[in-house]
Design a protein around this motif. Structure first.
Motif, mmCIF file in Angstrom:
data_model
loop_
_atom_site.group_PDB
_atom_site.id
_atom_site.type_symbol
_atom_site.label_atom_id
_atom_site.label_comp_id
_atom_site.label_asym_id
_atom_site.label_seq_id
_atom_site.Cartn_x
_atom_site.Cartn_y
_atom_site.Cartn_z
ATOM 1 N N ARG A 13 3.810 4.136 -1.710
ATOM 2 C CA ARG A 13 5.080 4.547 -2.308
ATOM 3 C C ARG A 13 5.785 3.341 -2.929
ATOM 4 O O ARG A 13 5.782 2.250 -2.374
ATOM 5 C CB ARG A 13 5.978 5.182 -1.262
ATOM 6 C CG ARG A 13 5.413 6.487 -0.736
ATOM 7 C CD ARG A 13 6.403 7.160 0.209
ATOM 8 N NE ARG A 13 5.784 8.247 0.923
ATOM 9 C CZ ARG A 13 5.629 9.479 0.445
ATOM 10 N NH1 ARG A 13 6.032 9.752 -0.775
ATOM 11 N NH2 ARG A 13 5.057 10.421 1.169
ATOM 12 N N ASN A 14 6.365 3.573 -4.095
ATOM 13 C CA ASN A 14 7.150 2.565 -4.816
ATOM 14 C C ASN A 14 6.371 1.294 -5.102
ATOM 15 O O ASN A 14 6.927 0.191 -5.042
ATOM 16 C CB ASN A 14 8.429 2.238 -4.032
ATOM 17 C CG ASN A 14 9.247 3.470 -3.751
ATOM 18 O OD1 ASN A 14 9.481 4.273 -4.646
ATOM 19 N ND2 ASN A 14 9.659 3.641 -2.511
ATOM 20 N N ASP A 15 5.102 1.430 -5.392
ATOM 21 C CA ASP A 15 4.256 0.279 -5.702
ATOM 22 C C ASP A 15 3.204 0.720 -6.707
ATOM 23 O O ASP A 15 2.931 1.912 -6.856
ATOM 24 C CB ASP A 15 3.590 -0.239 -4.419
ATOM 25 C CG ASP A 15 3.114 -1.668 -4.552
ATOM 26 O OD1 ASP A 15 3.323 -2.290 -5.614
ATOM 27 O OD2 ASP A 15 2.521 -2.170 -3.579
ATOM 28 N N ASP A 16 2.595 -0.248 -7.377
ATOM 29 C CA ASP A 16 1.530 0.101 -8.313
ATOM 30 C C ASP A 16 0.169 -0.161 -7.681
ATOM 31 O O ASP A 16 0.045 -0.938 -6.739
ATOM 32 C CB ASP A 16 1.662 -0.676 -9.631
ATOM 33 C CG ASP A 16 1.576 -2.174 -9.437
ATOM 34 O OD1 ASP A 16 0.595 -2.642 -8.849
ATOM 35 O OD2 ASP A 16 2.500 -2.885 -9.890
#
Length: 120
Positions: A13-16
């Motif tokens: 989550r909230n990361d590439d």
């Protein structure tokens, strides 16, 4: 014959996350190793070639060995120059060896890529 591996990328989550595109292997079909993945969903991306010599075919995700196996295989029709995304539930498709099996079928040539992403 041994199946060709599809690299599993784990999203956070909230990361590439980098996603590997593995070439389709009609001769050997494919396997996704999900050992160590605790989630319930895996997304596959199917990208077929833009070449007009590539014909239509099917990508079949084989039913697994667990509770929802009675629902059966999932057959996905594909044509050339196409991208499809499919979210798979592990309760339906996971084999007892912690893999997901994918078969490819075509009347001529099916070329392109398959990617797999573990969803958080």
């Amino acid at each position: 014959m041994a199946r060709s591996a599809v690299t599993l990328a784990a999203l956070a989550r909230n990361d590439d996350t980098n996603i590997t595109k593995d070439a389709m292997d009609v001769s050997n079909d494919h396997v996704i190793d999900i050992a160590g993945y605790q989630g319930e969903k895996v997304m596959i991306l199917i990208e077929t070639s833009t070449s007009a010599t590539t014909t239509a075919g099917t990508v079949t995700v084989k039913a697994g060995d667990y509770s929802d196996k009675s629902i059966g295989d999932l057959v996905i029709p594909v044509t050339y120059s196409n991208v499809k995304g499919v979210v798979l539930e592990t309760s339906r498709f996971k084999q007892d060896d912690n893999t997901i099996l994918i078969d490819l079928a075509t009347t001529s040539a099916l070329a392109g890529y398959i990617s797999a992403v573990a969803l958080p």
